[in-house]
Design a protein around this motif. Sequence first.
Motif, PDB file in Angstrom:
ATOM      1  N   THR A 272       0.829  -1.207   0.000  1.00  0.00           N
ATOM      2  CA  THR A 272       0.000   0.000   0.000  1.00  0.00           C
ATOM      3  C   THR A 272       0.869   1.265   0.000  1.00  0.00           C
ATOM      4  N   GLY A 273       0.222   2.382  -0.178  1.00  0.00           N
ATOM      5  CA  GLY A 273       0.932   3.658  -0.158  1.00  0.00           C
ATOM      6  C   GLY A 273       1.773   3.870  -1.401  1.00  0.00           C
ATOM      7  N   LYS A 274       2.778   4.700  -1.265  1.00  0.00           N
ATOM      8  CA  LYS A 274       3.661   4.994  -2.403  1.00  0.00           C
ATOM      9  C   LYS A 274       4.886   4.099  -2.367  1.00  0.00           C
ATOM     10  N   ASP A 275       5.282   3.635  -3.526  1.00  0.00           N
ATOM     11  CA  ASP A 275       6.513   2.871  -3.672  1.00  0.00           C
ATOM     12  C   ASP A 275       7.673   3.832  -3.425  1.00  0.00           C
ATOM     13  N   PRO A 276       8.558   3.550  -2.448  1.00  0.00           N
ATOM     14  CA  PRO A 276       9.628   4.493  -2.132  1.00  0.00           C
ATOM     15  C   PRO A 276      10.628   4.702  -3.283  1.00  0.00           C
ATOM     16  N   GLU A 277      10.744   3.726  -4.164  1.00  0.00           N
ATOM     17  CA  GLU A 277      11.681   3.856  -5.278  1.00  0.00           C
ATOM     18  C   GLU A 277      11.117   4.692  -6.428  1.00  0.00           C
ATOM     19  N   THR A 278       9.840   4.466  -6.744  1.00  0.00           N
ATOM     20  CA  THR A 278       9.249   5.137  -7.902  1.00  0.00           C
ATOM     21  C   THR A 278       8.349   6.308  -7.533  1.00  0.00           C
ATOM     22  N   GLU A 279       7.961   6.380  -6.241  1.00  0.00           N
ATOM     23  CA  GLU A 279       7.012   7.385  -5.760  1.00  0.00           C
ATOM     24  C   GLU A 279       5.617   7.213  -6.379  1.00  0.00           C
ATOM     25  N   LYS A 280       5.430   6.080  -7.056  1.00  0.00           N
ATOM     26  CA  LYS A 280       4.136   5.784  -7.673  1.00  0.00           C
ATOM     27  C   LYS A 280       3.205   5.156  -6.625  1.00  0.00           C
ATOM     28  N   GLU A 281       1.936   5.571  -6.667  1.00  0.00           N
ATOM     29  CA  GLU A 281       0.935   5.015  -5.751  1.00  0.00           C
ATOM     30  C   GLU A 281       0.715   3.542  -6.085  1.00  0.00           C
ATOM     31  N   ARG A 282       0.742   2.697  -5.064  1.00  0.00           N
ATOM     32  CA  ARG A 282       0.536   1.258  -5.261  1.00  0.00           C
ATOM     33  C   ARG A 282      -0.940   0.946  -5.443  1.00  0.00           C
ATOM     34  N   GLU A 283      -1.208  -0.296  -5.868  1.00  0.00           N
ATOM     35  CA  GLU A 283      -2.557  -0.722  -6.260  1.00  0.00           C
ATOM     36  C   GLU A 283      -3.451  -1.201  -5.114  1.00  0.00           C
TER      37      GLU A 283
END
Length: 169
Positions: free
Chosen positions: A38-49
Amino acid sequence: SDMIGKKIVVLEWANWDCPFVLPHYKDKTFADLIDKYTGKDPETEKEREVVWLTINSTHYAKTEANKAWAEKYDLTHPILSDPTGKAGHLYKATNTPHLYIIDKTGHIAYRGAIDNAPLGRLPEGQEYVNYVDAALAELTAGKDVRRAYTKAYGCTVKYPPKEAGGSGG
């Protein structure tokens, strides 16, 4: 229904009095999955699904107890109060913990136990399996869930007592 087409939703039934729930918070079983999916992927800053919601259908539980539990275990995801048992009955939740994963189409992709280690104890001769982690890994990779059902273990959900002629739980 707001999440259909957008997110995978994990519903976790919990009761803070249940000894089967406690090890998963002490050992961070749930927290690790929440951080992973959940939340944002720390590497890509993309919101998770994935969105994770904990539901407490314990009829005598108070919102303050949910807040205290969240503070004690540094939880930032939503904990929903369901003292009437309406949501629990809708999903036919029987135990705490009992988990459901709803796919992006709004269908139940998995329901059952978090893992094969009730009370944090692995049955002799078995390798540890986290069923929810496996299902989420498959769903987030665009695959079907291979093990869509396991038997939930734990305490019974403490729905409101049935009243004479009523429809309680």
